[in-house]
Design a protein around this motif. Structure first.
Motif, short mmCIF file in Angstrom:
data_model
loop_
_atom_site.label_atom_id
_atom_site.label_comp_id
_atom_site.label_asym_id
_atom_site.label_seq_id
_atom_site.Cartn_x
_atom_site.Cartn_y
_atom_site.Cartn_z
N GLN A 1 -12.26 -11.44 -13.95
CA GLN A 1 -10.99 -10.85 -14.48
C GLN A 1 -10.88 -9.57 -13.51
OE1 GLN A 1 -8.93 -11.24 -16.87
NE2 GLN A 1 -9.97 -13.35 -17.48
N VAL A 2 -9.40 -9.11 -13.52
CA VAL A 2 -8.93 -8.02 -12.78
C VAL A 2 -8.17 -7.09 -13.60
CG1 VAL A 2 -7.50 -7.35 -10.86
CG2 VAL A 2 -9.00 -8.99 -10.66
N GLN A 3 -8.42 -5.86 -13.60
CA GLN A 3 -7.66 -4.96 -14.55
C GLN A 3 -6.50 -4.07 -13.65
OE1 GLN A 3 -11.04 -5.02 -15.21
NE2 GLN A 3 -10.82 -6.76 -16.26
N LEU A 4 -5.33 -4.05 -14.06
CA LEU A 4 -4.53 -3.15 -13.33
C LEU A 4 -3.96 -1.97 -13.92
CD1 LEU A 4 -2.34 -6.01 -11.76
CD2 LEU A 4 -4.24 -4.92 -10.75
N VAL A 5 -3.96 -0.88 -13.59
CA VAL A 5 -3.77 0.34 -14.17
C VAL A 5 -2.79 0.97 -13.21
CG1 VAL A 5 -4.25 2.73 -14.81
CG2 VAL A 5 -5.96 0.90 -15.43
N GLU A 6 -1.62 1.23 -13.73
CA GLU A 6 -0.27 1.66 -13.24
C GLU A 6 -0.07 3.35 -13.53
OE1 GLU A 6 2.09 -2.40 -13.48
OE2 GLU A 6 2.57 -0.83 -14.75
N SER A 7 0.45 3.99 -12.53
CA SER A 7 0.99 5.31 -13.02
C SER A 7 2.17 5.76 -12.00
CB SER A 7 -0.25 6.41 -12.68
OG SER A 7 -0.67 6.31 -11.53
N GLY A 8 2.65 6.65 -12.45
CA GLY A 8 3.73 7.40 -11.53
C GLY A 8 5.22 7.36 -11.79
N GLY A 9 5.46 6.44 -12.85
CA GLY A 9 6.99 6.37 -13.45
C GLY A 9 7.59 7.52 -13.96
N GLY A 10 8.88 7.35 -14.29
CA GLY A 10 9.32 8.63 -14.75
C GLY A 10 10.97 8.58 -14.59
N LEU A 11 11.44 9.88 -14.99
CA LEU A 11 12.74 10.21 -14.64
C LEU A 11 13.07 11.05 -13.60
CD1 LEU A 11 15.55 10.16 -16.24
CD2 LEU A 11 15.21 12.23 -17.39
N ARG A 19 6.85 8.01 -6.70
CA ARG A 19 5.80 7.26 -6.10
C ARG A 19 5.00 6.58 -7.32
NH1 ARG A 19 0.09 9.11 -3.08
NH2 ARG A 19 0.07 7.59 -1.83
N LEU A 20 4.96 5.26 -7.27
CA LEU A 20 4.16 4.37 -8.16
C LEU A 20 2.77 4.14 -7.49
CD1 LEU A 20 6.64 1.97 -9.47
CD2 LEU A 20 6.31 4.42 -10.35
N SER A 21 1.64 4.17 -8.42
CA SER A 21 0.26 3.90 -8.14
C SER A 21 0.03 2.38 -8.79
CB SER A 21 -0.59 4.92 -7.82
OG SER A 21 -0.23 5.95 -7.27
N CYS A 22 -0.92 1.88 -8.13
CA CYS A 22 -1.36 0.93 -9.23
C CYS A 22 -2.99 0.60 -8.55
CB CYS A 22 -0.64 -0.68 -9.17
SG CYS A 22 -1.46 -1.94 -10.03
N ALA A 23 -3.81 0.87 -9.64
CA ALA A 23 -5.29 0.66 -9.03
C ALA A 23 -5.96 -0.80 -9.67
CB ALA A 23 -6.11 1.87 -9.57
N ALA A 24 -6.35 -1.54 -8.96
CA ALA A 24 -7.18 -2.68 -9.41
C ALA A 24 -8.56 -2.69 -9.54
CB ALA A 24 -6.66 -4.07 -8.41
N SER A 25 -9.24 -3.10 -10.65
CA SER A 25 -10.65 -3.08 -10.91
C SER A 25 -11.05 -4.40 -11.28
CB SER A 25 -11.04 -1.89 -11.64
OG SER A 25 -10.54 -2.19 -13.09
N GLY A 26 -12.53 -4.80 -11.22
CA GLY A 26 -13.12 -5.90 -11.72
C GLY A 26 -13.56 -6.79 -10.53
N THR A 27 -13.51 -7.90 -10.64
CA THR A 27 -14.11 -8.65 -9.63
C THR A 27 -12.85 -9.09 -8.58
OG1 THR A 27 -15.93 -9.72 -10.94
CG2 THR A 27 -15.35 -11.07 -8.97
N ILE A 28 -13.00 -8.63 -7.40
CA ILE A 28 -11.72 -8.84 -6.65
C ILE A 28 -12.20 -9.60 -5.25
CG2 ILE A 28 -10.17 -7.64 -5.06
CD1 ILE A 28 -10.32 -5.30 -7.05
N PHE A 29 -11.31 -10.72 -5.07
CA PHE A 29 -11.64 -11.36 -3.73
C PHE A 29 -11.03 -10.71 -2.61
CE2 PHE A 29 -13.66 -13.88 -6.93
CZ PHE A 29 -12.89 -14.79 -7.49
N ASN A 30 -11.58 -10.89 -1.33
CA ASN A 30 -10.90 -10.28 -0.35
C ASN A 30 -9.56 -10.61 0.04
OD1 ASN A 30 -13.26 -8.88 0.02
ND2 ASN A 30 -14.16 -10.33 1.57
N SER A 31 -9.28 -12.11 -0.21
CA SER A 31 -7.97 -12.43 0.05
C SER A 31 -7.07 -12.20 -1.00
CB SER A 31 -8.08 -13.86 0.51
OG SER A 31 -6.62 -14.53 0.77
N ASN A 32 -5.98 -11.34 -0.96
CA ASN A 32 -5.52 -10.99 -1.89
C ASN A 32 -3.86 -10.33 -1.51
OD1 ASN A 32 -5.57 -7.72 -2.00
ND2 ASN A 32 -7.89 -8.46 -2.13
#
Length: 119
Positions: A1-11, A19-32
């Motif tokens: 499973q992979v979890q994605l956490v976004e940040s940076g939106g607004g008005l 600037r938006l950011s998205c961090a992925a965590s969990g079991t991540i394969f190299n090809s993505n």
């Protein structure tokens, strides 16, 4: 499973930047591939931009020259620098992550972050 956490939106005002950011965590394969999609009210979700683990990028015509995608593979994080924002850029922006193993792709979505551009 992979979890994605976004940040940076607004008005932001038209012509401004976010600037938006998205961090992925969990079991991540190299090809993505990581990317951003957006969905405005009453419209279908559409591709904004993607970047592969090798650094190849793809942009929607509507954002070329204004948006820049980048990634930090060590942090499994993707960034979207949005400049010269227009009212039509207003939407919920979703981070997308796809990784591949043995020819099978596994697709994940973030929770979405609102971007509102005022005129």
């Amino acid at each position: 499973q992979v979890q994605l956490v976004e940040s940076g939106g607004g008005l932001v005002q038209a012509g401004g930047s976010l600037r938006l950011s998205c961090a992925a965590s969990g079991t991540i394969f190299n090809s993505n591939t990581m990317g951003w999609y957006r969905q405005a009210p009453g419209k279908q979700r559409e591709l904004v931009t993607t970047i592969t683990s090798g650094g190849s990028t793809n942009y929607a015509d509507s954002v070329k020259g204004r948006f820049t995608i980048s990634r930090d593979n060590g942090k499994n994080t993707v960034y979207l620098q949005m400049n010269s924002l227009k009212a039509e850029d207003s939407a919920v922006y979703y981070c997308n992550f796809i990784h591949y193993r043995y020819g099978v792709g596994y697709n994940y979505w973030g929770q979405g972050t609102q971007v509102t551009v005022s005129t």
